[in-house]
Design a protein around this motif. Structure first.
Motif, PDB file in Angstrom:
ATOM      1  N   GLU A  25      30.918  48.084  41.967  1.00 36.29           N
ATOM      2  CA  GLU A  25      31.798  46.982  41.566  1.00 36.29           C
ATOM      3  C   GLU A  25      30.990  45.707  41.331  1.00 36.29           C
ATOM      4  O   GLU A  25      30.236  45.261  42.198  1.00 36.29           O
ATOM      5  CB  GLU A  25      32.853  46.738  42.651  1.00 36.29           C
ATOM      6  CG  GLU A  25      33.804  45.596  42.361  1.00 36.29           C
ATOM      7  CD  GLU A  25      34.579  45.807  41.073  1.00 36.29           C
ATOM      8  OE1 GLU A  25      34.449  44.946  40.167  1.00 36.29           O
ATOM      9  OE2 GLU A  25      35.301  46.815  40.980  1.00 36.29           O
ATOM     10  N   GLU A  26      31.154  45.108  40.160  1.00 32.74           N
ATOM     11  CA  GLU A  26      30.430  43.875  39.842  1.00 32.74           C
ATOM     12  C   GLU A  26      31.083  42.658  40.495  1.00 32.74           C
ATOM     13  O   GLU A  26      30.384  41.688  40.811  1.00 32.74           O
ATOM     14  CB  GLU A  26      30.361  43.678  38.331  1.00 32.74           C
ATOM     15  CG  GLU A  26      29.499  44.715  37.612  1.00 32.74           C
ATOM     16  CD  GLU A  26      29.318  44.389  36.151  1.00 32.74           C
ATOM     17  OE1 GLU A  26      29.878  43.364  35.691  1.00 32.74           O
ATOM     18  OE2 GLU A  26      28.615  45.151  35.458  1.00 32.74           O
ATOM     19  N   ASP A  27      32.388  42.683  40.703  1.00 31.59           N
ATOM     20  CA  ASP A  27      33.082  41.567  41.349  1.00 31.59           C
ATOM     21  C   ASP A  27      33.022  41.780  42.861  1.00 31.59           C
ATOM     22  O   ASP A  27      33.735  42.620  43.411  1.00 31.59           O
ATOM     23  CB  ASP A  27      34.526  41.497  40.865  1.00 31.59           C
ATOM     24  CG  ASP A  27      35.252  40.257  41.376  1.00 31.59           C
ATOM     25  OD1 ASP A  27      34.655  39.498  42.181  1.00 31.59           O
ATOM     26  OD2 ASP A  27      36.418  40.046  40.990  1.00 31.59           O
ATOM     27  N   ILE A  28      32.182  41.027  43.524  1.00 32.44           N
ATOM     28  CA  ILE A  28      31.973  41.213  44.953  1.00 32.44           C
ATOM     29  C   ILE A  28      33.232  40.945  45.754  1.00 32.44           C
ATOM     30  O   ILE A  28      33.424  41.523  46.845  1.00 32.44           O
ATOM     31  CB  ILE A  28      30.821  40.296  45.440  1.00 32.44           C
ATOM     32  CG1 ILE A  28      30.321  40.718  46.829  1.00 32.44           C
ATOM     33  CG2 ILE A  28      31.262  38.829  45.436  1.00 32.44           C
ATOM     34  CD1 ILE A  28      29.560  41.976  46.855  1.00 32.44           C
ATOM     35  N   ASN A  29      34.137  40.128  45.252  1.00 32.44           N
ATOM     36  CA  ASN A  29      35.350  39.779  45.997  1.00 32.44           C
ATOM     37  C   ASN A  29      36.402  40.885  45.972  1.00 32.44           C
ATOM     38  O   ASN A  29      37.379  40.818  46.718  1.00 32.44           O
ATOM     39  CB  ASN A  29      35.959  38.488  45.431  1.00 32.44           C
ATOM     40  CG  ASN A  29      35.076  37.284  45.705  1.00 32.44           C
ATOM     41  OD1 ASN A  29      34.525  37.148  46.795  1.00 32.44           O
ATOM     42  ND2 ASN A  29      34.918  36.409  44.724  1.00 32.44           N
ATOM     43  N   LYS A  30      36.197  41.882  45.151  1.00 31.35           N
ATOM     44  CA  LYS A  30      37.108  43.022  45.154  1.00 31.35           C
ATOM     45  C   LYS A  30      36.757  44.042  46.237  1.00 31.35           C
ATOM     46  O   LYS A  30      37.554  44.941  46.501  1.00 31.35           O
ATOM     47  CB  LYS A  30      37.094  43.709  43.785  1.00 31.35           C
ATOM     48  CG  LYS A  30      37.735  42.875  42.677  1.00 31.35           C
ATOM     49  CD  LYS A  30      37.789  43.646  41.375  1.00 31.35           C
ATOM     50  CE  LYS A  30      38.470  42.836  40.285  1.00 31.35           C
ATOM     51  NZ  LYS A  30      38.529  43.560  38.985  1.00 31.35           N
TER      52      LYS A  30
END
Length: 540
Positions: free
Chosen positions: A301-306
């Motif tokens: 996952e590139e979006d760390i907040n996910k």
């Protein structure tokens, strides 16, 4: 028939024992006849020599089939009381069930030793079932792995550390940010290069190829000859994550907050997974947790907040800002007076005192009367999500004044007294302890009404509200004045949106939005973005 023995037995002529065939009736009429004849046979010199020779052979261990055969031949040369021609005829019935036939087939000769029937035991070869480093891989799997390894090492004397990412992910099936830790695990001499033979010896020779993913992670991270993981063992993979993950690229200019982020991730891992609380993470605890799946998720996952488990930057931001708000002197320590301000003075002095008495676990901070950042991470995770086991155990130990493993009405009343006093001071409608106790018993439904055990708390979904009743006034009032219909609608909506969200996830999301809005307002009050002093810019 009657016989009398007269004179010396040793001078008895063996020919005298050559008797005619005896009928069974003669033996039945004189039952002692056979015994007397046997005694006479034993007294013969030939019989005496035979028995002595057999005993000597047995004692010296030289007994063999040849000795047994000679004994049998000697025995047959002696006079017999029952000649071979005197054997009675067989019964005309079937011999399959005749006990005489069975006995003849299974019994040894009269004079032959039973030792000659004992054969050498057959030694069954038991295949090896325990391997110290795991079961070796099957040949087919080993050949496929060697073929894949040759593809990466072909034309190279070895691979350097920046070339090891593909090998780590494609061959070892580990997250890509394990490449540095794996490289250093193989390159024990710090040569800066890993050859094909070194990799094969480590990965296939040590049987990592056949291990499950959790065991591979555990083996790569732990120190040699160590049977657990420590917090420091996670530093290499987190440094690599910070250096390579696109969602954390903005932190590369602020090494201080990179370090704080890595610390927070490790503290969260040990809070949820290290259930023994020893600071030593075992393989069993690692397998029981969800850390491996979270690592795989953050690698893809590139979006760390996910990645809400452990690695979310928004969660780190909330935890760090909450601690920074309480740490007024910014020495990275907080005391009782600081913690009492948490959540707009939501907690009672008595529960804060129990926290600082370190009944749950000893503080990592070595300063007396001070709580460090790691201790605060444990506190805020427990306070904002009392539905999970770590939070339940945290607060249960705080309420259990005598440490006997159960909560009694006296202990519950001790903490509720301050709540009652605070409600009176705030002109809130008070609730007597007797009514509160009945409400708690109805919610928990303990096995025994005299006390509440930790098992009772874990089996109830409303256990978190019990703790709020005792020491968190804001959440207690919100729970008492709630609209059940509205709460149910919100709950159903959240379940539809994301059923995997925990209470902590929802709290962190709300707080992150609030903190972001406050920062935007503060930025606007300081002037336009063109006149922004970078020295005051938040590094988050």
């Amino acid at each position: 028939m009657k016989m009398e023995v007269v004179g010396d037995v040793a001078s008895l002529d063996p020919d005298l024992l050559q008797l005619s065939e005896l009928s069974p009736l003669a033996l039945n009429s004189n039952p002692f006849l056979a015994e007397e004849l046997f005694s006479l046979w034993l007294s013969l010199p030939e019989t005496s020599r035979l028995v002595k020779n057999l005993l000597n052979d047995v004692k010296t261990g030289s007994f063999s089939n040849a000795t047994a055969n000679s004994a049998v031949s000697t025995a047959t040369s002696l006079p017999s009381t029952f000649p071979s021609s005197s054997t009675p005829p067989l019964s005309p019935r079937s011999t399959s069930g005749s006990p005489r036939i069975v006995k003849q087939r299974s019994s040894p000769s009269l004079l032959g030793s039973p030792l000659k029937l004992v054969s050498e035991p057959v030694r069954e070869v038991i295949p090896q079932f325990y391997f110290k480093n795991g079961c070796p891989p099957p040949n087919e799997l080993k050949e496929r792995c060697l073929f894949a390894i040759d593809q990466y090492f072909y034309g190279h004397l070895g691979l350097q550390i920046h070339e090891f990412k593909a090998v780590t992910k494609d061959i070892c099936k580990l997250p890509s940010f394990f490449s540095t830790a794996l490289f250093r695990k193989i390159d024990v001499n710090d040569s800066g290069i890993v050859t094909r033979d070194q990799f094969v010896n480590y990965w296939i020779g040590d049987n990592l190829l056949t291990m499950d993913l959790a065991t591979r992670v555990y083996t790569v991270l732990k120190k040699p000859h160590c049977r657990y993981l420590t917090q420091g063992d996670f530093e290499p993979i987190l440094h690599k994550l910070l250096a390579s993950h696109p969602g954390l690229e903005f932190l590369r200019s602020t090494p201080e907050f990179q370090e704080r982020y890595a610390e927070t991730v490790v503290y969260r891992i040990f809070y949820y997974i290290n259930r023994s609380g020893t600071g030593h993470l075992t393989l069993r605890e690692l397998k029981c947790g969800n850390l491996i799946s979270a690592m795989q998720h953050v690698d893809e996952e590139e979006d760390i907040n996910k990645v809400l488990r452990y690695f979310s930057y928004e969660h780190f931001y909330v935890i760090y800002c909450k601690f920074w708000e309480l740490d007024t002197e910014h020495y990275f320590f907080i005391d009782k007076e600081n913690l009492i301000r948490y959540g707009n003075h939501a907690l009672t002095y008595r529960i804060v005192g129990r926290i600082f008495s370190q009944v749950h676990t000893l503080f990592s901070a070595k300063v007396k009367g001070k709580m460090g950042y790691e201790d605060f991470v444990y506190f805020i995770l427990s306070e904002e999500d009392k539905s999970l086991e770590p939070g339940l155990e945290y607060w249960f130990k705080c309420i259990d004044l005598d440490g006997n493993g159960v909560l009694t009405p006296n202990e519950l009343q001790f903490f509720y007294e301050e709540q009652l006093h605070r409600m009176e001071c705030m002109a809130q409608e008070t609730v007597l302890f007797e009514d509160v106790l009945c409400q708690i018993v109805d919610m928990i439904r303990p096995e025994k009404e005299d006390y509440i055990s930790l098992r009772d708390m874990k089996s109830c979904k409303l256990s978190g509200h019990v703790f709020n009743i005792l020491f968190n006034l804001n959440k207690f009032i919100a729970f008492e004045t709630r609209d059940p219909f509205l709460i149910r609608q919100i709950y159903l909506f959240l379940e539809r949106e994301n059923p995997t969200l925990t209470e902590w996830d929802r709290f962190a999301h709300r707080e992150y939005i609030r903190l972001s809005m406050e920062e935007d307002i503060e930025d606007a009050s300081n002037g336009s973005g063109d006149i922004w002093d970078e020295s005051f810019e938040a590094p988050f």
